[in-house]
Design a protein around this motif. Sequence first.
Motif, short mmCIF file in Angstrom:
data_model
loop_
_atom_site.label_atom_id
_atom_site.label_comp_id
_atom_site.label_asym_id
_atom_site.label_seq_id
_atom_site.Cartn_x
_atom_site.Cartn_y
_atom_site.Cartn_z
N ARG A 99 -4.89 8.05 -43.04
CA ARG A 99 -3.57 8.49 -43.51
C ARG A 99 -3.54 8.51 -45.03
N MET A 100 -4.10 7.47 -45.63
CA MET A 100 -4.08 7.35 -47.08
C MET A 100 -5.02 8.35 -47.74
N VAL A 101 -6.14 8.66 -47.08
CA VAL A 101 -7.05 9.67 -47.60
C VAL A 101 -6.31 10.99 -47.76
N ARG A 102 -5.55 11.36 -46.72
CA ARG A 102 -4.78 12.62 -46.79
C ARG A 102 -3.75 12.57 -47.91
N GLU A 103 -3.08 11.44 -48.06
CA GLU A 103 -2.03 11.32 -49.06
C GLU A 103 -2.57 11.44 -50.48
N VAL A 104 -3.68 10.75 -50.76
CA VAL A 104 -4.19 10.77 -52.12
C VAL A 104 -4.74 12.16 -52.47
N LEU A 105 -5.30 12.85 -51.48
CA LEU A 105 -5.76 14.22 -51.74
C LEU A 105 -4.59 15.16 -52.01
N LYS A 106 -3.48 14.95 -51.31
CA LYS A 106 -2.28 15.77 -51.56
C LYS A 106 -1.77 15.61 -52.98
N ARG A 107 -1.92 14.41 -53.53
CA ARG A 107 -1.37 14.12 -54.86
C ARG A 107 -2.00 15.00 -55.94
N VAL A 108 -3.27 15.37 -55.76
CA VAL A 108 -3.96 16.14 -56.80
C VAL A 108 -4.21 17.59 -56.39
N GLU A 109 -3.83 17.95 -55.17
CA GLU A 109 -4.08 19.31 -54.66
C GLU A 109 -3.42 20.35 -55.57
N GLY A 110 -4.23 21.31 -56.01
CA GLY A 110 -3.69 22.38 -56.84
C GLY A 110 -3.55 22.02 -58.31
N THR A 111 -3.94 20.82 -58.70
CA THR A 111 -3.82 20.41 -60.11
C THR A 111 -5.18 20.55 -60.80
N ALA A 112 -5.15 20.47 -62.13
CA ALA A 112 -6.38 20.61 -62.91
C ALA A 112 -7.36 19.47 -62.64
N ARG A 113 -6.84 18.33 -62.18
CA ARG A 113 -7.72 17.17 -61.98
C ARG A 113 -8.26 17.07 -60.55
N GLU A 114 -7.92 18.01 -59.71
CA GLU A 114 -8.38 17.97 -58.32
C GLU A 114 -9.90 17.87 -58.23
N LYS A 115 -10.59 18.61 -59.09
CA LYS A 115 -12.07 18.63 -59.05
C LYS A 115 -12.69 17.33 -59.54
N ASN A 116 -11.87 16.48 -60.19
CA ASN A 116 -12.39 15.23 -60.74
C ASN A 116 -12.23 14.04 -59.79
N LEU A 117 -11.71 14.29 -58.59
CA LEU A 117 -11.50 13.23 -57.61
C LEU A 117 -12.42 13.40 -56.42
N GLN A 118 -13.15 12.34 -56.09
CA GLN A 118 -13.96 12.28 -54.87
C GLN A 118 -13.42 11.15 -54.02
N VAL A 119 -13.06 11.43 -52.77
CA VAL A 119 -12.55 10.40 -51.87
C VAL A 119 -13.58 10.15 -50.77
N ILE A 120 -13.97 8.89 -50.61
CA ILE A 120 -14.89 8.48 -49.55
C ILE A 120 -14.10 7.72 -48.51
#
Length: 332
Positions: A99-120
């Motif tokens: 659930r939290m993986v989905r939430e944290v990805l939503k926070r940066v979706e479509g932003t300039a920093r999206e490419k700088n986040l890797q979630v394991i």
Amino acid sequence: SISQNMPKIKSAKFQRGSTEGDSTHGPASSSSVGRTLLAPNTSIGQHFLKNPAVVDAIVSRADIKSSDIVLEVGPGTGNLTVRLLEQSKRVIAVEYDRRMVREVLKRVEGTAREKNLQVIQGDVLKIDIPYFDVCVANLPYQISSPFLFKMLSHRPLFRCAVIMFQLEFAQRLTAKPGEELYCRLSVNTQLLAKVENLLKVGKANFRPPPKVDSQVVRIELKNPPPPINFIEWDGLVRMLFNRKNKTLHAIMTVKSVLTVLEDNYKTHLSLNNNNNLHNSSTNNNIMMPDMKPLIEEVLTSTGYSDQRAAKMDINDFLCLLAAFNAKGIHFS
């Protein structure tokens, strides 16, 4: 390895989150409320950090550089993650709860920093952690000790880790000889790292409030690491802290301890093909010294016979281990 020989400290059985949601270790829950406000999973005692000022303080004390790769353990819904992305080159977030993986990805979706986040998605105790410069972690308390020693044994060396622990656990990390909380965990941690208490976080900062307060600490590994066999070091420290207020002579001359040390003596002689081995027609017999007088000789010559582990510092344990090893006495 260091992580396989860590002291086990009993701690409060609850989990917390970075801000409004996190579970890095344990079963996931499907319950949620709205898009960003997820309900705490009370079946595993989840507690969410709700104070943004604490988030700001953690980021500030981590002293993150624009070139840093940051490892975040327990990103929750991403409030801390977003702040870390603002300060760093890249964030690697490890999260157990899908659930939290989905939430944290939503926070940066479509932003300039999206490419700088890797979630394991996974258990931080079981995964191979990628390279990082700084670690920021808000842990479920029951994995505090194994996670700490995973960090202490991590290579290559990182610059620092800023971690939130249960208050008493954090106090044990920095406890000094003679203090009530001084223990095996204190000695092992301080051997390998410099630990600084940064920020006390009260119960009211979580939703729902837990039963104990928390503490944020900063950990910097010693570089270079101390040139010792940690498994053997921990064998000695564990033996002495089992009865930390007894004299070393009282601890080390009981039959059960002498038996262990005699077995270790034989094992080390055998492994090193020592010349003291004497072959008979039926088996290999080792010419064993009388262990009790040998132990007493070391304790007397070093001046530690009447000392107690509760009041000894790291240099004391290092000197004692070297003296025992010089006489062929080992603790692993």
